[in-house]
Design a protein around this motif. Sequence first.
Motif, PDB file in Angstrom:
ATOM      1  N   VAL A 234      15.800  12.901 -21.087  1.00 23.69           N
ATOM      2  CA  VAL A 234      14.546  13.349 -21.693  1.00 23.69           C
ATOM      3  C   VAL A 234      13.385  12.814 -20.865  1.00 23.69           C
ATOM      4  O   VAL A 234      13.363  11.635 -20.511  1.00 23.69           O
ATOM      5  N   THR A 235      12.437  13.684 -20.565  1.00 26.94           N
ATOM      6  CA  THR A 235      11.215  13.260 -19.873  1.00 26.94           C
ATOM      7  C   THR A 235      10.038  13.501 -20.798  1.00 26.94           C
ATOM      8  O   THR A 235       9.895  14.593 -21.355  1.00 26.94           O
ATOM      9  N   THR A 236       9.209  12.493 -20.985  1.00 30.54           N
ATOM     10  CA  THR A 236       7.959  12.680 -21.714  1.00 30.54           C
ATOM     11  C   THR A 236       6.822  12.353 -20.758  1.00 30.54           C
ATOM     12  O   THR A 236       6.993  11.603 -19.798  1.00 30.54           O
ATOM     13  N   TRP A 237       5.675  12.960 -21.013  1.00 29.86           N
ATOM     14  CA  TRP A 237       4.516  12.784 -20.146  1.00 29.86           C
ATOM     15  C   TRP A 237       3.350  12.293 -20.978  1.00 29.86           C
ATOM     16  O   TRP A 237       3.185  12.697 -22.124  1.00 29.86           O
ATOM     17  N   HIS A 238       2.558  11.424 -20.412  1.00 27.24           N
ATOM     18  CA  HIS A 238       1.322  11.022 -21.074  1.00 27.24           C
ATOM     19  C   HIS A 238       0.165  11.287 -20.115  1.00 27.24           C
ATOM     20  O   HIS A 238       0.364  11.550 -18.946  1.00 27.24           O
ATOM     21  N   ASN A 239      -1.001  11.229 -20.663  1.00 29.02           N
ATOM     22  CA  ASN A 239      -2.188  11.611 -19.927  1.00 29.02           C
ATOM     23  C   ASN A 239      -3.335  10.689 -20.321  1.00 29.02           C
ATOM     24  O   ASN A 239      -3.344  10.147 -21.422  1.00 29.02           O
ATOM     25  N   TYR A 240      -4.280  10.521 -19.434  1.00 31.85           N
ATOM     26  CA  TYR A 240      -5.480   9.758 -19.733  1.00 31.85           C
ATOM     27  C   TYR A 240      -6.655  10.720 -19.849  1.00 31.85           C
ATOM     28  O   TYR A 240      -6.737  11.725 -19.120  1.00 31.85           O
ATOM     29  N   GLU A 241      -7.550  10.438 -20.762  1.00 33.03           N
ATOM     30  CA  GLU A 241      -8.671  11.333 -21.036  1.00 33.03           C
ATOM     31  C   GLU A 241      -9.426  11.727 -19.769  1.00 33.03           C
ATOM     32  O   GLU A 241      -9.795  12.887 -19.578  1.00 33.03           O
ATOM     33  N   GLY A 242      -9.621  10.786 -18.874  1.00 36.14           N
ATOM     34  CA  GLY A 242     -10.366  11.052 -17.647  1.00 36.14           C
ATOM     35  C   GLY A 242      -9.663  11.993 -16.686  1.00 36.14           C
ATOM     36  O   GLY A 242     -10.279  12.518 -15.755  1.00 36.14           O
ATOM     37  N   ASP A 243      -8.361  12.233 -16.906  1.00 44.58           N
ATOM     38  CA  ASP A 243      -7.590  13.126 -16.037  1.00 44.58           C
ATOM     39  C   ASP A 243      -7.715  14.592 -16.435  1.00 44.58           C
ATOM     40  O   ASP A 243      -7.165  15.459 -15.774  1.00 44.58           O
ATOM     41  N   GLY A 244      -8.404  14.881 -17.517  1.00 46.88           N
ATOM     42  CA  GLY A 244      -8.491  16.257 -17.988  1.00 46.88           C
ATOM     43  C   GLY A 244      -7.247  16.637 -18.774  1.00 46.88           C
ATOM     44  O   GLY A 244      -6.431  15.788 -19.129  1.00 46.88           O
ATOM     45  N   GLY A 245      -7.082  17.921 -19.039  1.00 51.53           N
ATOM     46  CA  GLY A 245      -5.957  18.410 -19.837  1.00 51.53           C
ATOM     47  C   GLY A 245      -4.616  18.114 -19.180  1.00 51.53           C
ATOM     48  O   GLY A 245      -4.487  18.160 -17.959  1.00 51.53           O
ATOM     49  N   ILE A 246      -3.610  17.813 -19.990  1.00 54.52           N
ATOM     50  CA  ILE A 246      -2.302  17.459 -19.456  1.00 54.52           C
ATOM     51  C   ILE A 246      -1.647  18.621 -18.708  1.00 54.52           C
ATOM     52  O   ILE A 246      -0.843  18.427 -17.824  1.00 54.52           O
ATOM     53  N   PHE A 247      -2.035  19.850 -19.042  1.00 46.29           N
ATOM     54  CA  PHE A 247      -1.452  21.001 -18.353  1.00 46.29           C
ATOM     55  C   PHE A 247      -2.258  21.407 -17.122  1.00 46.29           C
ATOM     56  O   PHE A 247      -1.937  22.366 -16.450  1.00 46.29           O
ATOM     57  N   ARG A 248      -3.320  20.659 -16.825  1.00 44.07           N
ATOM     58  CA  ARG A 248      -4.130  20.917 -15.637  1.00 44.07           C
ATOM     59  C   ARG A 248      -3.569  20.073 -14.494  1.00 44.07           C
ATOM     60  O   ARG A 248      -4.081  19.016 -14.163  1.00 44.07           O
TER      61      ARG A 248
END
Length: 60
Positions: free
Chosen positions: A41-55
């Motif tokens: 299983v792979t999960t992804w996280h994102n930081y607000e400053g990085d923009g949308g996770i799908f971008r």
Amino acid sequence: MPPAAKCGINFCKSDIGASDALWDGVQPDGSGGHPTVRWNVTTWHNYEGDGGIFRIHAGW
């Protein structure tokens, strides 16, 4: 570990290259043919400053 156990990994979306390298057995110097790492299983996280996770941009 029991046969039914699953292994998961979490990456920041900017670590796509790192996850691909682990999966493909590629070292940071670009050399291949090294042992691969597999997980279920792979999960992804994102930081607000990085923009949308799908971008996701090529080269990240």
